[in-house]
Design an enzyme around this catalytic site. Sequence first.
Site, PDB file in Angstrom:
ATOM      1  N   SER A 156    -107.127 -39.894  15.869  1.00 14.66           N
ATOM      2  CA  SER A 156    -106.800 -40.828  17.477  1.00 14.66           C
ATOM      3  C   SER A 156    -105.839 -42.160  16.912  1.00 14.66           C
ATOM      4  CB  SER A 156    -108.314 -42.162  17.945  1.00 14.66           C
ATOM      5  OG  SER A 156    -107.797 -43.111  18.906  1.00 14.66           O
ATOM      6  N   HIS A 158    -105.611 -37.151  18.304  1.00 13.88           N
ATOM      7  CA  HIS A 158    -106.128 -37.448  19.913  1.00 13.88           C
ATOM      8  C   HIS A 158    -105.334 -38.433  19.924  1.00 13.88           C
ATOM      9  CE1 HIS A 158    -110.159 -37.832  21.946  1.00 13.88           C
ATOM     10  NE2 HIS A 158    -109.677 -39.299  21.650  1.00 13.88           N
ATOM     11  N   ASP A 201    -105.745 -40.902  23.616  1.00 13.67           N
ATOM     12  CA  ASP A 201    -106.480 -41.991  24.148  1.00 13.67           C
ATOM     13  C   ASP A 201    -105.555 -42.179  25.715  1.00 13.67           C
ATOM     14  OD1 ASP A 201    -108.883 -41.559  23.047  1.00 13.67           O
ATOM     15  OD2 ASP A 201    -108.268 -42.675  21.378  1.00 13.67           O
ATOM     16  N   MET A 203    -105.861 -44.792  28.927  1.00  8.16           N
ATOM     17  CA  MET A 203    -106.532 -45.480  29.380  1.00  8.16           C
ATOM     18  C   MET A 203    -105.885 -45.531  30.695  1.00  8.16           C
ATOM     19  SD  MET A 203    -108.626 -47.266  26.215  1.00  8.16           S
ATOM     20  CE  MET A 203    -108.884 -46.816  25.519  1.00  8.16           C
ATOM     21  N   HIS A 221    -107.724 -37.322  25.329  1.00  6.51           N
ATOM     22  CA  HIS A 221    -108.995 -37.863  26.854  1.00  6.51           C
ATOM     23  C   HIS A 221    -108.252 -38.692  27.483  1.00  6.51           C
ATOM     24  CE1 HIS A 221    -112.403 -40.631  24.826  1.00  6.51           C
ATOM     25  NE2 HIS A 221    -112.412 -39.970  26.316  1.00  6.51           N
ATOM     26  N   MET A 270    -109.414 -41.210  29.879  1.00 10.18           N
ATOM     27  CA  MET A 270    -109.664 -42.031  30.065  1.00 10.18           C
ATOM     28  C   MET A 270    -109.925 -43.369  31.644  1.00 10.18           C
ATOM     29  SD  MET A 270    -111.198 -43.997  26.569  1.00 10.18           S
ATOM     30  CE  MET A 270    -109.566 -43.169  26.253  1.00 10.18           C
ATOM     31  N   MET A 301    -119.018 -39.697  23.435  1.00  8.49           N
ATOM     32  CA  MET A 301    -118.708 -40.526  23.390  1.00  8.49           C
ATOM     33  C   MET A 301    -119.864 -41.528  22.772  1.00  8.49           C
ATOM     34  SD  MET A 301    -115.907 -41.124  24.484  1.00  8.49           S
ATOM     35  CE  MET A 301    -115.014 -42.335  23.561  1.00  8.49           C
ATOM     36  N   GLY A 328    -113.278 -46.630  26.116  1.00  8.23           N
ATOM     37  CA  GLY A 328    -111.902 -48.420  25.937  1.00  8.23           C
ATOM     38  C   GLY A 328    -111.127 -48.775  25.370  1.00  8.23           C
ATOM     39  N   PHE A 329    -111.834 -48.780  23.872  1.00 10.65           N
ATOM     40  CA  PHE A 329    -111.917 -49.618  22.380  1.00 10.65           C
ATOM     41  C   PHE A 329    -112.014 -49.022  21.266  1.00 10.65           C
ATOM     42  CE2 PHE A 329    -113.005 -52.329  26.335  1.00 10.65           C
ATOM     43  CZ  PHE A 329    -111.859 -53.305  26.228  1.00 10.65           C
ATOM     44  N   GLY A 330    -110.994 -49.327  20.096  1.00 12.44           N
ATOM     45  CA  GLY A 330    -111.500 -48.406  19.144  1.00 12.44           C
ATOM     46  C   GLY A 330    -112.279 -49.268  18.880  1.00 12.44           C
ATOM     47  N   GLY A 331    -112.314 -49.157  16.692  1.00 12.63           N
ATOM     48  CA  GLY A 331    -113.427 -49.817  16.074  1.00 12.63           C
ATOM     49  C   GLY A 331    -113.978 -50.724  16.673  1.00 12.63           C
ATOM     50  N   ASP A 342    -116.333 -39.114  19.252  1.00 12.71           N
ATOM     51  CA  ASP A 342    -115.604 -39.860  19.167  1.00 12.71           C
ATOM     52  C   ASP A 342    -115.723 -41.099  19.718  1.00 12.71           C
ATOM     53  OD1 ASP A 342    -113.284 -41.527  19.662  1.00 12.71           O
ATOM     54  OD2 ASP A 342    -112.731 -40.607  22.243  1.00 12.71           O
ATOM     55  N   GLY A 343    -116.473 -42.104  18.318  1.00 17.96           N
ATOM     56  CA  GLY A 343    -116.443 -43.071  18.071  1.00 17.96           C
ATOM     57  C   GLY A 343    -117.319 -43.532  17.038  1.00 17.96           C
ATOM     58  N   GLY A 344    -116.720 -44.703  15.781  1.00 16.81           N
ATOM     59  CA  GLY A 344    -117.276 -45.495  14.808  1.00 16.81           C
ATOM     60  C   GLY A 344    -117.699 -44.061  14.081  1.00 16.81           C
ATOM     61  N   GLY A 384    -110.420 -43.278  14.621  1.00 17.02           N
ATOM     62  CA  GLY A 384    -109.268 -44.220  14.752  1.00 17.02           C
ATOM     63  C   GLY A 384    -109.179 -45.143  13.312  1.00 17.02           C
ATOM     64  N   SER A 385    -109.394 -46.222  13.491  1.00 19.81           N
ATOM     65  CA  SER A 385    -109.217 -47.535  12.934  1.00 19.81           C
ATOM     66  C   SER A 385    -110.021 -46.531  11.153  1.00 19.81           C
ATOM     67  CB  SER A 385    -110.686 -48.112  12.977  1.00 19.81           C
ATOM     68  OG  SER A 385    -111.254 -48.002  13.663  1.00 19.81           O
TER      69      SER A 385
HETATM   70  C1  DX5 Z   1    -112.527 -45.273  22.579  1.00 23.71           C
HETATM   71  C2  DX5 Z   1    -111.460 -43.774  22.269  1.00 23.71           C
HETATM   72  C3  DX5 Z   1    -111.378 -43.744  20.736  1.00 23.71           C
HETATM   73  C4  DX5 Z   1    -111.255 -44.896  19.548  1.00 23.71           C
HETATM   74  C5  DX5 Z   1    -111.918 -44.700  18.928  1.00 23.71           C
HETATM   75  O1  DX5 Z   1    -112.559 -45.379  23.225  1.00 23.71           O
HETATM   76  O2  DX5 Z   1    -111.521 -43.357  23.042  1.00 23.71           O
HETATM   77  O3  DX5 Z   1    -110.955 -42.527  20.634  1.00 23.71           O
HETATM   78  O4  DX5 Z   1    -109.862 -44.930  19.395  1.00 23.71           O
HETATM   79  O5  DX5 Z   1    -111.980 -45.713  17.387  1.00 23.71           O
HETATM   80  P1  DX5 Z   1    -112.525 -45.896  16.111  1.00 23.71           P
HETATM   81  O6  DX5 Z   1    -112.659 -44.831  15.769  1.00 23.71           O
HETATM   82  O7  DX5 Z   1    -112.062 -46.717  15.542  1.00 23.71           O
HETATM   83  O8  DX5 Z   1    -114.102 -46.177  16.978  1.00 23.71           O
HETATM   84 ZN    ZN Z   2    -111.699 -40.924  22.460  1.00 23.79          ZN
END
Ligand code: DX5
Ligand code: ZN
Length: 215
Positions: A7, A32, A34, A36, A65, A67, A136, A141-144, A174-176, A196-197
């Site tokens: 991501s 990927h 994102d 928003m 993706h 959002m 999800m 909305g946020f990474g990490g 997607d996420g964590g 992502g992170s």
């Molecule tokens: C969150 C995004 C994700 C995000 C995942 O809303 O859709 O794609 O980048 O980030 P990580 O892998 O750090 O949870």
């Molecule tokens: Zn995403």
Amino acid sequence: MAIVSPSLLAADFLHLESEIDMINNSEAEWLHLDVMDGSFVPNISFGFPVLEAVAKKCTKALDVHYMINSPERYIKQTAKLGAMMMNVHYEACTHLHRTIQEIHDAGMKAGVTLNPSTPVSVLEDIICDVDMVLLMSVNPGFGGQKFIENTIQKVQRLKKLITESGSKALIEVDGGVQGETAPRLVAAGVDVLVSGSYVFGAKDPHVIIKELKEL
Ligand code: DX5
Ligand code: ZN
């Protein structure tokens, strides 16, 4: 073997060119992206000027993706980017069946995304029309953010629905997604890992991508 879709949200935006070079030279199959809108989710990321620049440079399949509310407004523009997959949220589409058809008519694969609180059962009547379901595993909305544990059972329920319906839909999460959660997700039936992170924050992202891919 999982498909890996790093991501870009976690990339260094001051050095986007070298980040895309890294992805191009990696074993990741997809990228990927994102998008928003500050309304469907409480954050704003990037829009078409950035997507167009990335699309020009990136040699991997683009996994977009959205959002955003009413993503059907951007189907044509997304197809013009050369995107392979357009993911729209179930919660953001009033006429999801029509939107899926329009994504297909525009020459892209169609993915439906579910928020953590939306049950897999809402997909019963659309599962044979979609190419992918994106679950999800955090609130978008946020990474990490921290992985929501219920996702594992949700993947198992989705896998059952796909098998029983004869659908060919892939399962993406997607996420964590990181070293501890990824193997459990793949064991539960996940085909595509968004990360992502864990990827962009790594000392050597190539090693991490390879590790995820080989699960
Ligand atoms: C969150 C995004 C994700 C995000 C995942 O809303 O859709 O794609 O980048 O980030 P990580 O892998 O750090 O949870
Ligand atoms: Zn995403």
